[in-house]
Design an enzyme around this catalytic site. Structure first.
Site, PDB file in Angstrom:
ATOM      1  N   CYS A 128       0.881  -1.162   0.113  1.00  0.00           N
ATOM      2  CA  CYS A 128      -0.050  -0.068  -0.043  1.00  0.00           C
ATOM      3  C   CYS A 128       0.926   1.050   0.004  1.00  0.00           C
ATOM      4  O   CYS A 128       1.673   1.285   0.960  1.00  0.00           O
ATOM      5  CB  CYS A 128      -1.020  -0.038   1.201  1.00  0.00           C
ATOM      6  SG  CYS A 128      -1.900   1.346   1.350  1.00  0.00           S
ATOM      7  N   GLY A 242      -5.530  -2.308 -13.431  1.00  0.00           N
ATOM      8  CA  GLY A 242      -5.834  -1.723 -14.903  1.00  0.00           C
ATOM      9  C   GLY A 242      -6.733  -2.763 -15.885  1.00  0.00           C
ATOM     10  O   GLY A 242      -6.834  -2.425 -17.137  1.00  0.00           O
TER      11      GLY A 242
HETATM   12  C1  LIG Z   1     -10.163   2.330  -3.384  1.00  0.00           C
HETATM   13  C2  LIG Z   1      -9.200   1.291  -3.471  1.00  0.00           C
HETATM   14  C3  LIG Z   1      -8.972   0.774  -2.092  1.00  0.00           C
HETATM   15  C4  LIG Z   1      -7.870  -0.191  -2.462  1.00  0.00           C
HETATM   16  N1  LIG Z   1      -7.438  -1.072  -1.217  1.00  0.00           N
HETATM   17  C5  LIG Z   1      -6.617  -1.865  -1.225  1.00  0.00           C
HETATM   18  C6  LIG Z   1      -6.362  -2.653   0.007  1.00  0.00           C
HETATM   19  O1  LIG Z   1      -7.008  -2.591   1.163  1.00  0.00           O
HETATM   20  N2  LIG Z   1      -5.473  -3.562  -0.003  1.00  0.00           N
HETATM   21  C7  LIG Z   1      -4.661  -3.834  -1.013  1.00  0.00           C
HETATM   22  O2  LIG Z   1      -3.681  -4.843  -1.160  1.00  0.00           O
HETATM   23  N3  LIG Z   1      -4.789  -3.119  -2.250  1.00  0.00           N
HETATM   24  C8  LIG Z   1      -5.813  -2.434  -2.350  1.00  0.00           C
HETATM   25  N4  LIG Z   1      -6.364  -1.493  -3.394  1.00  0.00           N
HETATM   26  C9  LIG Z   1      -5.245  -1.780  -4.838  1.00  0.00           C
HETATM   27  C10 LIG Z   1      -6.221  -2.617  -5.441  1.00  0.00           C
HETATM   28  O3  LIG Z   1      -6.368  -4.035  -4.939  1.00  0.00           O
HETATM   29  C11 LIG Z   1      -5.379  -2.915  -6.999  1.00  0.00           C
HETATM   30  O4  LIG Z   1      -4.116  -3.763  -6.614  1.00  0.00           O
HETATM   31  C12 LIG Z   1      -5.057  -1.737  -7.602  1.00  0.00           C
HETATM   32  O5  LIG Z   1      -6.368  -1.013  -7.680  1.00  0.00           O
HETATM   33  C13 LIG Z   1      -4.716  -1.942  -9.060  1.00  0.00           C
HETATM   34  O6  LIG Z   1      -6.187  -2.708  -9.679  1.00  0.00           O
HETATM   35  P1  LIG Z   1      -6.857  -2.019 -10.601  1.00  0.00           P
HETATM   36  O7  LIG Z   1      -6.396  -1.068 -11.455  1.00  0.00           O
HETATM   37  O8  LIG Z   1      -7.622  -3.251 -11.323  1.00  0.00           O
HETATM   38  O9  LIG Z   1      -7.855  -1.472  -9.597  1.00  0.00           O
HETATM   39  C14 LIG Z   1      -7.264  -0.697  -3.480  1.00  0.00           C
HETATM   40  C15 LIG Z   1      -7.375   0.192  -4.704  1.00  0.00           C
HETATM   41  C16 LIG Z   1      -8.565   1.045  -4.880  1.00  0.00           C
HETATM   42  C17 LIG Z   1      -8.730   1.854  -5.935  1.00  0.00           C
END
Ligand SMILES: Cc1cc2nc3c(=O)[nH]c(=O)nc-3n(C[C@H](O)[C@H](O)[C@H](O)COP(=O)(O)O)c2cc1C
Length: 302
Positions: A128, A242
């Site tokens: 994170c 993404g």
């Molecule tokens: C609002 C939000 C909250 C997230 N919270 C977490 C989390 O609690 N733990 C974690 O490992 N990743 C968290 N992520 C990251 C996502 O799991 C993921 O790795 C990241 O968004 C990239 O994937 P995406 O582009 O499909 O969203 C969060 C992402 C978003 C947008």
């Protein structure tokens, strides 16, 4: 006939899509809903030892190419999360418990609780980019990563996944540390550290100034990370970042991911995204003569 089922770190999935941590994964009912919409497995919101409120608003900005968030790991704490896990288990697909802590003892304690709650695996949030003392602050040091993974492996009997950050020059060293610590899979990537300034306000918009960028803008970074990790590691990879359609998912699979996670697209385009991605992959496999997902994993390296 093509099959979408995959086996990753001993986990049998009907299809290679998983719900990414932090999106619709904080309550049992929302997790069950994601299974109904077609996910092959569910990753919970990252849970810590104590309840945590996260940062004050604004914590999310929608940009044309993705989201920028600085939620700051809000969560109800591991004790209260037991109720959500018992509801989530009614989905009858594997649940992966995402956890975060500031040291190896904390991770081991949380992992044990997730195992007791019936999690199929744990996913260590070592990535994170916006919570002081957690996530990326630990996950960019290979030594720290090795000792956390080793400690967790020694304390539970379920698979251990480690979710890594792209915000480091040491990505491959961190991946190797996960493998050396006995980790069962690497999840790549978490969000990319970024910021947005509103020129009318003349200020950064997020309360925390910086946050993590997700959505289509980061896919080329995620694919690159999976590609590099695949060259260096023997343990399986889970690609995330993404993914909005079947082509995006296949990019990750061809770079070396056995499964993929989807997050932001569920907010940007809707909950039908799992089915759209899976329908497109199945169609591609039928046309191209692939009968299993595994036969496509890493083929971009050949
Ligand atoms: C609002 C939000 C909250 C997230 N919270 C977490 C989390 O609690 N733990 C974690 O490992 N990743 C968290 N992520 C990251 C996502 O799991 C993921 O790795 C990241 O968004 C990239 O994937 P995406 O582009 O499909 O969203 C969060 C992402 C978003 C947008």
């Amino acid at each position: 006939m093509s099959s979408l089922s995959v086996r990753i770190a001993g986990m049998d999935l009907d299809n290679p899509t998983m719900l990414a941590s932090g999106i619709m994964g904080e309550t049992g009912p929302s997790l069950v809903k994601m299974a109904e919409w077609g996910a092959g497995a569910l990753v919970t919101k990252s849970i810590g030892i104590e309840p945590r409120f996260g940062y004050s608003n604004p914590t999310l900005v929608e940009l044309p190419f993705g989201y920028l968030n600085c939620m700051g790991l809000p969560n109800p704490g591991i004790e209260a999360f037991g109720d959500e896990m018992s509801i989530a288990s009614t989905a009858n697909i594997p649940i992966v418990g995402s956890i975060f802590a500031s040291d190896e003892d904390g991770f081991a304690e949380l992992a044990g609780r997730m195992e007791d709650y019936g999690a199929y695996a744990v996913e260590l949030n070592l990535s994170c980019p916006h919570a002081e003392g957690y996530g990326m602050e630990l996950g960019t040091d290979p030594e720290t990563v090795r000792s956390i993974v080793t400690a967790v492996k020694g304390s539970i009997n379920i698979p251990v996944f480690a979710k890594v950050t792209p915000n480091t020059e040491k990505l491959v060293d961190v991946g190797k540390a996960v493998q050396e610590g006995g980790g069962d899979a690497v999840v790549a990537i978490n969000t990319v550290k970024a910021m947005f300034i509103n020129v009318e306000m003349k200020r950064p918009v997020l309360s925390n100034i910086t946050g993590g960028l997700s959505g289509p803008a980061i896919r080329p970074i995620g694919v690159r990370c999976v590609y590099e990790l695949y060259e260096a590691l023997d343990i399986p990879l889970i690609g995330v970042g993404g993914i909005e359609n079947w082509r995006d998912a296949l990019e990750y699979i061809m770079a070396g991911a056995t499964a993929i996670q989807v997050g932001s697209v569920l907010g940007r385009k809707g909950l039908d995204s799992f089915r759209e991605i899976l329908g497109g992959i199945e169609n591609y496999m039928n046309i191209s003569g692939f009968n299993s997902i595994e036969s496509m994993v890493g083929i971009a390296h050949e």
